[in-house]
Scaffold this active site. Structure first.
Site, PDB file in Angstrom:
ATOM      1  N   GLU A   1      13.014 -84.790 -11.750  1.00  0.00           N
ATOM      2  CA  GLU A   1      13.667 -83.778 -12.800  1.00  0.00           C
ATOM      3  C   GLU A   1      12.740 -83.688 -14.270  1.00  0.00           C
ATOM      4  OE1 GLU A   1      16.469 -81.785 -15.630  1.00  0.00           O
ATOM      5  OE2 GLU A   1      16.348 -84.001 -15.620  1.00  0.00           O
TER       6      GLU A   1
ATOM      7  N   ARG B   1      17.700 -76.100 -12.801  1.00  0.00           N
ATOM      8  CA  ARG B   1      16.674 -76.708 -13.822  1.00  0.00           C
ATOM      9  C   ARG B   1      15.313 -76.138 -13.773  1.00  0.00           C
ATOM     10  NH1 ARG B   1      20.696 -78.906 -14.893  1.00  0.00           N
ATOM     11  NH2 ARG B   1      21.202 -80.897 -15.460  1.00  0.00           N
TER      12      ARG B   1
ATOM     13  N   SER C   1      18.198 -87.180 -16.991  1.00  0.00           N
ATOM     14  CA  SER C   1      18.310 -87.593 -15.561  1.00  0.00           C
ATOM     15  C   SER C   1      16.949 -87.452 -15.070  1.00  0.00           C
ATOM     16  CB  SER C   1      18.923 -86.481 -14.756  1.00  0.00           C
ATOM     17  OG  SER C   1      20.311 -86.256 -14.874  1.00  0.00           O
TER      18      SER C   1
HETATM   19  N1  EPU Z   1      27.299 -91.935  -9.749  1.00  0.00           N
HETATM   20  C1  EPU Z   1      27.191 -93.105  -9.040  1.00  0.00           C
HETATM   21  N2  EPU Z   1      26.602 -94.273  -9.772  1.00  0.00           N
HETATM   22  C2  EPU Z   1      25.652 -93.957 -11.032  1.00  0.00           C
HETATM   23  C3  EPU Z   1      25.891 -92.710 -11.436  1.00  0.00           C
HETATM   24  C4  EPU Z   1      26.723 -91.561 -10.691  1.00  0.00           C
HETATM   25  O1  EPU Z   1      28.065 -93.388  -8.076  1.00  0.00           O
HETATM   26  O2  EPU Z   1      25.125 -94.648 -11.303  1.00  0.00           O
HETATM   27  C5  EPU Z   1      28.200 -90.923  -9.036  1.00  0.00           C
HETATM   28  C6  EPU Z   1      29.305 -90.427 -10.183  1.00  0.00           C
HETATM   29  O3  EPU Z   1      30.349 -91.315  -9.864  1.00  0.00           O
HETATM   30  C7  EPU Z   1      29.746 -89.104  -9.762  1.00  0.00           C
HETATM   31  C8  EPU Z   1      28.372 -88.564  -9.191  1.00  0.00           C
HETATM   32  O4  EPU Z   1      27.457 -89.762  -8.942  1.00  0.00           O
HETATM   33  O5  EPU Z   1      30.591 -88.958  -8.697  1.00  0.00           O
HETATM   34  C9  EPU Z   1      27.667 -87.630 -10.111  1.00  0.00           C
HETATM   35  O6  EPU Z   1      27.573 -88.504 -11.309  1.00  0.00           O
HETATM   36  P1  EPU Z   1      27.765 -87.586 -12.647  1.00  0.00           P
HETATM   37  O7  EPU Z   1      29.035 -86.943 -12.979  1.00  0.00           O
HETATM   38  O8  EPU Z   1      27.442 -88.452 -13.894  1.00  0.00           O
HETATM   39  O9  EPU Z   1      26.701 -86.576 -12.912  1.00  0.00           O
HETATM   40  P2  EPU Z   1      25.273 -86.382 -12.452  1.00  0.00           P
HETATM   41  O10 EPU Z   1      25.200 -85.290 -11.250  1.00  0.00           O
HETATM   42  O11 EPU Z   1      24.578 -87.439 -12.254  1.00  0.00           O
HETATM   43  C10 EPU Z   1      24.634 -84.204 -13.707  1.00  0.00           C
HETATM   44  C11 EPU Z   1      23.303 -83.660 -14.473  1.00  0.00           C
HETATM   45  C12 EPU Z   1      23.160 -84.157 -15.962  1.00  0.00           C
HETATM   46  C13 EPU Z   1      24.488 -83.722 -16.818  1.00  0.00           C
HETATM   47  C14 EPU Z   1      25.863 -84.331 -15.860  1.00  0.00           C
HETATM   48  C15 EPU Z   1      27.080 -83.866 -16.571  1.00  0.00           C
HETATM   49  C16 EPU Z   1      21.707 -83.505 -12.903  1.00  0.00           C
HETATM   50  C17 EPU Z   1      20.381 -84.278 -12.476  1.00  0.00           C
HETATM   51  N3  EPU Z   1      22.233 -84.230 -13.713  1.00  0.00           N
HETATM   52  O12 EPU Z   1      24.532 -85.448 -13.683  1.00  0.00           O
HETATM   53  O13 EPU Z   1      22.352 -83.694 -16.534  1.00  0.00           O
HETATM   54  O14 EPU Z   1      24.687 -84.130 -17.797  1.00  0.00           O
HETATM   55  O15 EPU Z   1      25.672 -83.815 -14.524  1.00  0.00           O
HETATM   56  O16 EPU Z   1      27.443 -82.502 -16.082  1.00  0.00           O
HETATM   57  O17 EPU Z   1      21.683 -82.477 -12.551  1.00  0.00           O
HETATM   58  C18 EPU Z   1      19.983 -84.012 -17.241  1.00  0.00           C
HETATM   59  O18 EPU Z   1      19.729 -83.047 -16.914  1.00  0.00           O
HETATM   60  O19 EPU Z   1      19.119 -84.772 -17.851  1.00  0.00           O
HETATM   61  C19 EPU Z   1      21.338 -84.610 -17.341  1.00  0.00           C
HETATM   62  C20 EPU Z   1      21.643 -85.680 -17.844  1.00  0.00           C
END
Ligand code: EPU
Length: 289
Positions: free
Chosen positions: A273, A154, A203
Site C-alpha cells: 500500500e 487507495r 498501513s
Molecule cells: N487485526 C488483527 N491484528 C492486528 C491488526 C488488526 O487481528 O495486528 C484485525 C482487527 O482486529 C480487525 C481487522 O484486523 O478485526 C481490521 O483491522 P483494523 O480495524 O485495524 O483496520 P485495518 O483494515 O487494518 C484499515 C485501513 C487503515 C484505516 C483503518 C481504520 C487499510 C490497509 N488500512 O485498517 O488505513 O485507518 O482501516 O478504518 O485499508 C492507511 O491506509 O495507512 C491506514 C492506516
C-alpha cells in the site's frame, strides 16, 4: 528524503522545490522539462518509502504553498493540494460542514489523499469530491469532474502524470459539536489500534478483498519481528516502525518476509500500500534466509 517522509528513511533527492503558488509550480515544471529532469511530487511523505539511494531529479513538495481553502455556496469547499488533511478537517468542522470526519488523524496533504484515495473508518475521499484540477508539465490546468475521475481502493486512475493542484468538495451542513465529537471518537479509535507516535507510513499492505492484511500478518505470528532497525508493530501488524536509523532495505526485506510468511500460511498475496520509489543502494540490500 528521511527528513521529508514519516518513515524517516531514504537517500538524497537531487533537488527539492517548494512552490508557493501555481505560478511557481508552472516555472518548476517548465524548467524541469527544459533541462530534461524528472519531477516527482510529494505531499507530507506519509505514505512513501524512498529507497536508500534517493530520488534523481526534482522532488516537488506542495506542503509549503498551495494551501488556500475557502467555502463555496451550497455546502462546498474549494481547497488546494498542499493543505494538510488536519487543516482541511478543522476548517470543515469550524464551518459546520460534515463529511470529512473520517479524516481525523490521517496524516498527509489533500493532494496526497486524492492521489491515494485516502480512506478510513468507512469513508473515502472520493465520496466527497466534486471536481479535481490538475496541472500538466506544460503548466496547463484542467478541471475534471468527479464522474470522469476513476477512483478505486487507495488509487486514483486519472492523470497520473499530472500534478493535482486543487479540488472542490461537496459536503453537508452538520452541527459543529456533533462533527467534533465524531472526530474525537475516530481519533480515539485510531490511537487505540494504531502506533501513532512511531515513525511509520501507515498501513504497509492493502487489505486483500474481503480480508485484513493486519489480521493475516498477525496470524502468521509476525508481530514484533525485526529486520535491522525496522520492526513489525506489536500494536498493529500491518504497520512497520522505524526504531531509529532503519534503512529502506531493512523495511523492504521485512515486507518481503511478511509477504512470504502470509502467502505460505494463507495462500494470499499481499500487495504493498505504501508507494515505493527511488533508487536502491546495492550495498544495503538485505537477503533474508
Ligand atoms: N487485526 C488483527 N491484528 C492486528 C491488526 C488488526 O487481528 O495486528 C484485525 C482487527 O482486529 C480487525 C481487522 O484486523 O478485526 C481490521 O483491522 P483494523 O480495524 O485495524 O483496520 P485495518 O483494515 O487494518 C484499515 C485501513 C487503515 C484505516 C483503518 C481504520 C487499510 C490497509 N488500512 O485498517 O488505513 O485507518 O482501516 O478504518 O485499508 C492507511 O491506509 O495507512 C491506514 C492506516
Amino acid at each position: 528524503m528521511d527528513r521529508f517522509t514519516t518513515f524517516g528513511v531514504g537517500g538524497k533527492a537531487d533537488i527539492i522545490a517548494y512552490p508557493q503558488d501555481r505560478a511557481d509550480l508552472r516555472k518548476i515544471h517548465k524548467l524541469a522539462k527544459e533541462k530534461g529532469v524528472s519531477a516527482f511530487m510529494i505531499g507530507l511523505g506519509s505514505n512513501l518509502l524512498v529507497k536508500d539511494r534517493g530520488i534523481r531529479g526534482v522532488v516537488i513538495s506542495l506542503s509549503k504553498g498551495l494551501r488556500t481553502i475557502k467555502t463555496l455556496p451550497g455546502d462546498r469547499l474549494y481547497c488546494e493540494a498542499g493543505l494538510t488533511l488536519a487543516g482541511l478537517a478543522a476548517f470543515a468542522a469550524n464551518n459546520g460542514l460534515g463529511g470529512l470526519e473520517f479524516l481525523s488523524g490521517v496524516p498527509g496533504t489533500v493532494g496526497g489523499a486524492l492521489r491515494m484515495n485516502a480512506g478510513a473508518f468507512g469513508g473515502e475521499i472520493k465520496d466527497v469530491i466534486e471536481d479535481v484540477s490538475f496541472m500538466n508539465c506544460e503548466g496547463e490546468i484542467k478541471t475534471v469532474y468527479r464522474e470522469d475521475v476513476s477512483f478505486s481502493y487507495r488509487e486514483m486512475q486519472t492523470g497520473a502524470e499530472d500534478t493535482i493542484i486543487s479540488c472542490t468538495l461537496a459536503l453537508f451542513k452538520k452541527d459543529i459539536k456533533a462533527i467534533r465529537e465524531e472526530m474525537k471518537k475516530i481519533a480515539l479509535l485510531r490511537s487505540e489500534t494504531q502506533p501513532l507516535n512511531k515513525a511509520t507510513a501507515g498501513s504497509v499492505f492493502k487489505n486483500p478483498p474481503g480480508n485484513s492484511a493486519g489480521r493475516l500478518i498477525d496470524e502468521a505470528g509476525l508481530k514484533g519481528v525485526q529486520v535491522g532497525q525496522a520492526k513489525i508493530s506489536t500494536k498493529h501488524a500491518n504497520f512497520i516502525e522505524n526504531l531509529g536509523g532503519a534503512s529502506a532495505a531493512d523495511i523492504m526485506a521485512l515486507m518481503e518476509l511478511m509477504k512470504d510468511r502470509v502467502y505460505k500460511k494463507s495462500g494470499i498475496s499481499l500487495e504493498a500500500e505504501v508507494k515505493i520509489v527511488g533508487q536502491e543502494d546495492p550495498n544495503k540490500i538485505r537477503v533474508l534466509q
